[in-house]
Scaffold this motif. Structure first.
Motif, PDB file in Angstrom:
ATOM      1  N   ASN A  54      14.440  -7.534  20.870  1.00 16.53           N
ATOM      2  CA  ASN A  54      15.876  -7.344  20.990  1.00 16.53           C
ATOM      3  C   ASN A  54      16.356  -6.241  20.048  1.00 16.53           C
ATOM      4  O   ASN A  54      15.777  -6.027  18.976  1.00 16.53           O
ATOM      5  N   ARG A  55      17.425  -5.573  20.433  1.00 15.09           N
ATOM      6  CA  ARG A  55      18.011  -4.511  19.625  1.00 15.09           C
ATOM      7  C   ARG A  55      18.465  -5.078  18.286  1.00 15.09           C
ATOM      8  O   ARG A  55      19.156  -6.089  18.227  1.00 15.09           O
ATOM      9  N   ALA A  56      18.088  -4.407  17.195  1.00 14.51           N
ATOM     10  CA  ALA A  56      18.413  -4.907  15.858  1.00 14.51           C
ATOM     11  C   ALA A  56      18.679  -3.719  14.923  1.00 14.51           C
ATOM     12  O   ALA A  56      17.771  -3.250  14.229  1.00 14.51           O
ATOM     13  N   PRO A  57      19.895  -3.220  14.888  1.00 16.65           N
ATOM     14  CA  PRO A  57      20.203  -2.084  14.011  1.00 16.65           C
ATOM     15  C   PRO A  57      20.177  -2.482  12.537  1.00 16.65           C
ATOM     16  O   PRO A  57      20.519  -3.614  12.180  1.00 16.65           O
ATOM     17  N   TYR A  58      19.768  -1.551  11.700  1.00 15.58           N
ATOM     18  CA  TYR A  58      19.757  -1.828  10.268  1.00 15.58           C
ATOM     19  C   TYR A  58      20.034  -0.565   9.469  1.00 15.58           C
ATOM     20  O   TYR A  58      19.774   0.557   9.922  1.00 15.58           O
ATOM     21  N   VAL A  59      20.611  -0.763   8.284  1.00 16.07           N
ATOM     22  CA  VAL A  59      20.823   0.327   7.336  1.00 16.07           C
ATOM     23  C   VAL A  59      19.573   0.446   6.473  1.00 16.07           C
ATOM     24  O   VAL A  59      19.023  -0.561   6.018  1.00 16.07           O
ATOM     25  N   LEU A  60      19.134   1.679   6.260  1.00 11.88           N
ATOM     26  CA  LEU A  60      18.006   1.922   5.368  1.00 11.88           C
ATOM     27  C   LEU A  60      18.342   3.088   4.456  1.00 11.88           C
ATOM     28  O   LEU A  60      18.819   4.136   4.921  1.00 11.88           O
ATOM     29  N   VAL A  61      18.125   2.905   3.171  1.00 11.58           N
ATOM     30  CA  VAL A  61      18.303   3.961   2.169  1.00 11.58           C
ATOM     31  C   VAL A  61      17.037   4.029   1.336  1.00 11.58           C
ATOM     32  O   VAL A  61      16.601   3.014   0.777  1.00 11.58           O
ATOM     33  N   VAL A  62      16.427   5.201   1.279  1.00  9.92           N
ATOM     34  CA  VAL A  62      15.275   5.447   0.410  1.00  9.92           C
ATOM     35  C   VAL A  62      15.623   6.635  -0.466  1.00  9.92           C
ATOM     36  O   VAL A  62      15.946   7.713   0.037  1.00  9.92           O
ATOM     37  N   MET A  63      15.580   6.437  -1.775  1.00 11.92           N
ATOM     38  CA  MET A  63      15.849   7.512  -2.726  1.00 11.92           C
ATOM     39  C   MET A  63      14.643   7.658  -3.631  1.00 11.92           C
ATOM     40  O   MET A  63      14.107   6.661  -4.141  1.00 11.92           O
ATOM     41  N   SER A  64      14.192   8.909  -3.825  1.00  9.89           N
ATOM     42  CA  SER A  64      12.964   9.121  -4.582  1.00  9.89           C
ATOM     43  C   SER A  64      12.940  10.518  -5.191  1.00  9.89           C
ATOM     44  O   SER A  64      13.769  11.380  -4.861  1.00  9.89           O
ATOM     45  N   SER A  65      11.939  10.737  -6.039  1.00 10.38           N
ATOM     46  CA  SER A  65      11.663  12.078  -6.549  1.00 10.38           C
ATOM     47  C   SER A  65      10.421  12.660  -5.876  1.00 10.38           C
ATOM     48  O   SER A  65       9.845  13.629  -6.368  1.00 10.38           O
ATOM     49  N   ALA A  66      10.032  12.065  -4.758  1.00 16.33           N
ATOM     50  CA  ALA A  66       8.757  12.408  -4.119  1.00 16.33           C
ATOM     51  C   ALA A  66       8.878  13.611  -3.182  1.00 16.33           C
ATOM     52  O   ALA A  66       8.472  13.558  -2.015  1.00 16.33           O
ATOM     53  N   TYR A  67       9.436  14.699  -3.691  1.00 19.61           N
ATOM     54  CA  TYR A  67       9.504  15.927  -2.890  1.00 19.61           C
ATOM     55  C   TYR A  67       8.082  16.416  -2.603  1.00 19.61           C
ATOM     56  O   TYR A  67       7.233  16.456  -3.483  1.00 19.61           O
ATOM     57  N   GLY A  68       7.829  16.778  -1.346  1.00 24.64           N
ATOM     58  CA  GLY A  68       6.501  17.225  -0.944  1.00 24.64           C
ATOM     59  C   GLY A  68       5.566  16.101  -0.554  1.00 24.64           C
ATOM     60  O   GLY A  68       4.404  16.347  -0.215  1.00 24.64           O
ATOM     61  N   LYS A  69       6.046  14.843  -0.587  1.00 20.71           N
ATOM     62  CA  LYS A  69       5.221  13.684  -0.241  1.00 20.71           C
ATOM     63  C   LYS A  69       5.725  13.040   1.057  1.00 20.71           C
ATOM     64  O   LYS A  69       5.809  11.812   1.160  1.00 20.71           O
ATOM     65  N   ASP A  70       6.019  13.864   2.050  1.00 24.97           N
ATOM     66  CA  ASP A  70       6.605  13.339   3.290  1.00 24.97           C
ATOM     67  C   ASP A  70       5.674  12.399   4.038  1.00 24.97           C
ATOM     68  O   ASP A  70       6.127  11.440   4.668  1.00 24.97           O
ATOM     69  N   ALA A  71       4.372  12.657   4.000  1.00 27.66           N
ATOM     70  CA  ALA A  71       3.436  11.767   4.695  1.00 27.66           C
ATOM     71  C   ALA A  71       3.517  10.361   4.104  1.00 27.66           C
ATOM     72  O   ALA A  71       3.544   9.364   4.837  1.00 27.66           O
ATOM     73  N   GLU A  72       3.577  10.262   2.787  1.00 20.09           N
ATOM     74  CA  GLU A  72       3.677   8.962   2.128  1.00 20.09           C
ATOM     75  C   GLU A  72       5.034   8.309   2.394  1.00 20.09           C
ATOM     76  O   GLU A  72       5.123   7.087   2.578  1.00 20.09           O
ATOM     77  N   LEU A  73       6.091   9.108   2.437  1.00 12.49           N
ATOM     78  CA  LEU A  73       7.426   8.568   2.712  1.00 12.49           C
ATOM     79  C   LEU A  73       7.546   8.097   4.157  1.00 12.49           C
ATOM     80  O   LEU A  73       8.239   7.118   4.444  1.00 12.49           O
ATOM     81  N   ARG A  74       6.878   8.787   5.061  1.00 12.83           N
ATOM     82  CA  ARG A  74       6.873   8.325   6.460  1.00 12.83           C
ATOM     83  C   ARG A  74       6.160   6.989   6.574  1.00 12.83           C
ATOM     84  O   ARG A  74       6.606   6.092   7.301  1.00 12.83           O
ATOM     85  N   ARG A  92       0.826  -1.212   0.000  1.00 11.56           N
ATOM     86  CA  ARG A  92       0.000   0.000   0.000  1.00 11.56           C
ATOM     87  C   ARG A  92       0.857   1.256   0.000  1.00 11.56           C
ATOM     88  O   ARG A  92       0.554   2.241  -0.686  1.00 11.56           O
ATOM     89  N   ALA A  93       1.942   1.232   0.788  1.00 13.32           N
ATOM     90  CA  ALA A  93       2.810   2.403   0.874  1.00 13.32           C
ATOM     91  C   ALA A  93       3.483   2.694  -0.461  1.00 13.32           C
ATOM     92  O   ALA A  93       3.619   3.861  -0.866  1.00 13.32           O
ATOM     93  N   MET A  94       3.887   1.642  -1.162  1.00 13.93           N
ATOM     94  CA  MET A  94       4.510   1.835  -2.469  1.00 13.93           C
ATOM     95  C   MET A  94       3.487   2.301  -3.500  1.00 13.93           C
ATOM     96  O   MET A  94       3.772   3.159  -4.344  1.00 13.93           O
ATOM     97  N   ASP A  95       2.278   1.761  -3.431  1.00 11.29           N
ATOM     98  CA  ASP A  95       1.227   2.185  -4.351  1.00 11.29           C
ATOM     99  C   ASP A  95       0.898   3.664  -4.173  1.00 11.29           C
ATOM    100  O   ASP A  95       0.569   4.364  -5.126  1.00 11.29           O
ATOM    101  N   ALA A  96       0.993   4.151  -2.932  1.00  7.50           N
ATOM    102  CA  ALA A  96       0.706   5.557  -2.658  1.00  7.50           C
ATOM    103  C   ALA A  96       1.735   6.490  -3.288  1.00  7.50           C
ATOM    104  O   ALA A  96       1.472   7.683  -3.460  1.00  7.50           O
ATOM    105  N   LEU A  97       2.900   5.948  -3.626  1.00  5.88           N
ATOM    106  CA  LEU A  97       3.955   6.730  -4.265  1.00  5.88           C
ATOM    107  C   LEU A  97       4.082   6.399  -5.747  1.00  5.88           C
ATOM    108  O   LEU A  97       5.096   6.722  -6.375  1.00  5.88           O
ATOM    109  N   ASP A  98       3.073   5.744  -6.285  1.00  9.81           N
ATOM    110  CA  ASP A  98       3.089   5.379  -7.701  1.00  9.81           C
ATOM    111  C   ASP A  98       3.194   6.647  -8.548  1.00  9.81           C
ATOM    112  O   ASP A  98       2.517   7.646  -8.294  1.00  9.81           O
ATOM    113  N   GLY A  99       4.062   6.613  -9.534  1.00 11.66           N
ATOM    114  CA  GLY A  99       4.278   7.784 -10.383  1.00 11.66           C
ATOM    115  C   GLY A  99       5.524   8.555 -10.021  1.00 11.66           C
ATOM    116  O   GLY A  99       5.960   9.427 -10.778  1.00 11.66           O
TER     117      GLY A  99
END
Length: 329
Positions: free
Chosen positions: A294-314, A109-116
């Motif tokens: 339990n503590r579980a650190p992870y690397v996350l990288v999200v790259m997009s052109s979705a400027y102004g779509k912070d609610a969807e990116l959150r 659903r989150a990815m569909d919200a950023l479709d386009g």
């Protein structure tokens, strides 16, 4: 021409034509499926690296852990397979499915919200070496995300040149994303640190002399894996790495941090609202948890052109964090 040879050539030609037709049908079908249900299709697991993650923990040196984590990112499938969200990592993931879970459906659903909007991501658990990725080899513009690896590289590889006055400029570059401060730091310290960090991470997709870069998310993830060794696993007696690590807790405009207020988020986002480089990215290390808390650190990288779509990116970040919890367990 010998009739037997001619007959074989005709068979070979027919076989090649059939193969080309089937490949084109698969590609068009895969593209349609990808557009319709991006995350609902669990792609093939990447080829696992030689050895096991058991060699990583416990007892492995920070250098050994880093090399294994970098190697598993290198195993993420590129090309056609990367049009789907794919799992990668330890052999134990071969029969692991999450797409039909609540977390997988939330990611769909989150990815569909950023479709386009062009969207790529890479997630890697730093304890198990498991992760998921979507279009990990697609080149994207870094914007200010590049300030994070650059400052960390200077602190790590040019430690004795980092004075209190220049720490103030580095703080402005990371916390406030001040372009002028970053320009001054870059001019002062040059390419030595960044080139060394790239060498450690096995990254060669951009010119280390440039302040900003276009690079695939898998390479930005590899830089953060290499930074993890310095920022979190360092045995150095100086406290510069601790100071540097804490900078990333305070970086402004992090949609990772806004999405996960109960977790520690060490990140450096980047954003730009221009026609050529319409960019909204975030990259860093999140201290998540597995299903047992339990503590579980992870690397996350999200790259997009979705400027102004912070609610969807959150929401995308929260969905990825949920899938991480499954993978980390």
């Amino acid at each position: 021409m010998n009739s037997r040879i001619a007959k074989r050539l005709r068979r070979l030609t027919a076989l090649l034509l059939l193969t080309a037709f089937l490949l084109s049908m698969f590609a068009s079908g895969a593209s349609a499926a990808s557009a319709r249900t991006k995350a609902a299709y669990l792609g093939p697991m990447a080829t696992p690296f030689d050895g096991t993650f058991g060699a990583m923990f416990p007892g492995a040196s920070p250098e050994r852990k880093t090399k294994l984590l970098l190697k598993t990112i290198d195993a993420i499938p590129d090309g056609a397979a990367s049009r789907f969200v794919v799992t990668y990592g330890a052999p134990g993931l071969r029969n692991f499915t999450w797409a039909a879970t609540e977390e997988g459906e939330r990611l769909t659903r989150a990815m569909d919200a950023l479709d386009g909007f062009p969207l790529d991501f890479v997630m890697l658990d730093l304890t198990t070496g498991r992760g998921i990725a979507y279009l990990p080899d697609e080149t994207m513009y870094s914007a200010s995300c590049m300030k994070g690896p650059y400052v960390a590289a200077v602190c790590q590889y040019q430690t004795f040149r980092v004075t209190a006055a220049w720490q103030k400029q580095m703080r402005l570059a990371i916390v406030e994303s001040d372009n002028g401060a970053y320009r001054a730091v870059h001019k002062k310290y040059g390419t030595k640190g960044m080139a060394k960090l790239m060498e450690t991470a096995g990254v060669d997709s951009f010119d280390p002399s440039k302040r900003y870069a276009s690079l695939p998310p898998e390479d930005l993830a590899k830089l953060w894996v290499a930074m993890y060794q310095y920022l979190f696993l360092s045995t150095e007696t100086d406290d510069l790495h601790t100071w540097c690590r804490r900078l990333f807790l305070k970086s402004r405009e992090s949609f990772f941090r806004d999405a996960l207020p109960g977790q520690k988020v060490y990140s450096k986002p980047g954003w730009l609202d221009l026609r050529r480089y319409n960019t909204r990215n975030d990259a860093g290390i999140i201290i998540g948890k597995d299903r047992n808390g339990n503590r579980a650190p992870y690397v996350l990288v999200v790259m997009s052109s979705a400027y102004g779509k912070d609610a969807e990116l959150r929401e995308l970040t929260r969905a990825l964090d949920g899938v991480h919890t499954l993978l980390a367990s």
